[in-house]
Write a protein that holds these residues in place. Structure first.
Motif: not given
Length: 352
Positions: A187-189, A212-215, A238-240, A311-315
């Protein structure tokens, strides 16, 4: 049939932009009921066709954006005084409207004022003054003002004591595309926008850099100091993934329609077309917390004001919650953001 000139877009066939997509769909839906002339920029179109969607195209040898847009729109307006209706998209050329109003035979003037352009951070002091005056002239001298968002409608009433007609945008032209075209692992944003401070790209990048979420962000990074600085700071993460503008609609839709989260950082303007399209695709939306975005999403998305919020929403948001938001976005889009509905609202104004 009544004759209608559409003024203030780069032109059609639509290559990019909300107003261009509006012109594309109005001519497609209504050309059997109205005689359209659409003004186009010869700076944008190398091939200059004479007709599209059964509508006449006329070309102006100026850029439709930036400082040239003032003259571009003004010339288009004066070339249209023989029409029954002028649909003016944006306020750049509206300083000319007092002259049009004194003509013995004058067209009906309908102006979609877009967002509050004079408030955008990218403009300098004198540009903001000019745009504010143009907005005032648009609201004073137009026969009908169109607002694309309830908050803009309220602003026009409070600021100018004039009732604006609320008409939003369609999103059903956006289509899902097979993920094979993306070449990116889910998955990626995803976000696509102009790289400007008012779109809060810095907030998004800072938040994702701490996870660590991809964007993936698509935008014009090289067009401003703000964009170049962000590109330099985050391109090694790496994740952006920071991508240059994509004008291939099929590839752009593939990237957007296959994302797991759609990020919308816009803090200026009204109902943003890219947000409407994302909602129509049934994407879970994380939007910058401003009244325009809450109204557009029917207050059913998730909202952030800073990188800590994001960040809180993503986590802290579960996939189940994101799926629920996605369904709510799709339901709102089906109810409010259909081009047949939007075209019918414009038609009622044209024929009034």
């Amino acid at each position: 049939m009544k004759s209608v000139a559409i003024i203030g877009t780069a032109g059609i066939p639509a290559a990019y932009g909300g107003f261009e997509t509006l012109a594309e769909n109005l001519t497609k839906k209504l050309s059997n009921k109205l005689n359209f002339t659409v003004f186009c920029s010869s700076k944008i179109y190398d091939t200059k066709i004479k007709n599209h969607n059964n509508s006449k195209l006329r070309y102006i040898r100026l850029n439709p954006n930036g400082i040239q847009s003032i003259l571009y729109d003004a010339i288009s307006i004066f070339k249209s005084i023989d029409k029954d209706v002028l649909l003016i998209l944006g306020v750049s050329g509206c300083m000319t409207l007092p002259l049009i109003k004194i003509l013995k035979r004058r067209p009906k003037i309908i102006t979609n004022i877009d967002g509050l352009e004079w408030k955008r951070e990218k403009w300098g002091k004198y540009a903001k003054i000019f745009l504010k005056i143009s907005e005032r002239f648009a609201c004073k001298y137009s026969d009908t003002i169109i607002a694309d968002n309830k908050k803009i409608q309220n602003y026009v009433l409070q600021e100018y004591n004039k009732k604006a007609t609320l008409i939003e945008y369609g999103g059903d032209h956006a289509s899902s595309v097979s993920p094979e075209l993306t070449n990116y692992e889910k998955p990626y944003a995803f976000s696509v926008c102009r790289i400007e401070p008012e779109n809060n790209i810095d907030i998004m990048l800072k938040a994702f850099s701490k996870t660590n979420h991809k964007l993936m962000v698509v935008g014009n990074w090289e067009n401003s100091k703000y964009g170049r600085e962000l590109l330099l700071k985050y391109k090694s993460k790496k994740n952006i993934s920071l991508l240059s503008p994509i004008y291939d609609e099929k590839r752009l839709n593939a990237l957007r329609s296959n994302c797991s989260i759609y990020l919308h950082g816009h803090s200026a303007g009204g109902t943003n077309p890219s947000l409407v399209e994302a909602m129509w695709l049934g994407l879970p939306v994380l939007a910058f917390d401003i009244s325009y975005n809450r109204y557009t999403t029917n207050n059913q998305a998730l909202y952030f004001k800073n990188h800590q919020d994001l960040e809180k929403l993503l986590q802290g948001t579960s996939k189940t919650s994101f799926d629920k938001i996605a369904r709510a976005m799709k339901a709102t889009a089906k109810k409010r953001y259909r081009w047949d509905l939007i075209a019918d609202k414009y038609l009622s104004i044209f024929e009034d």
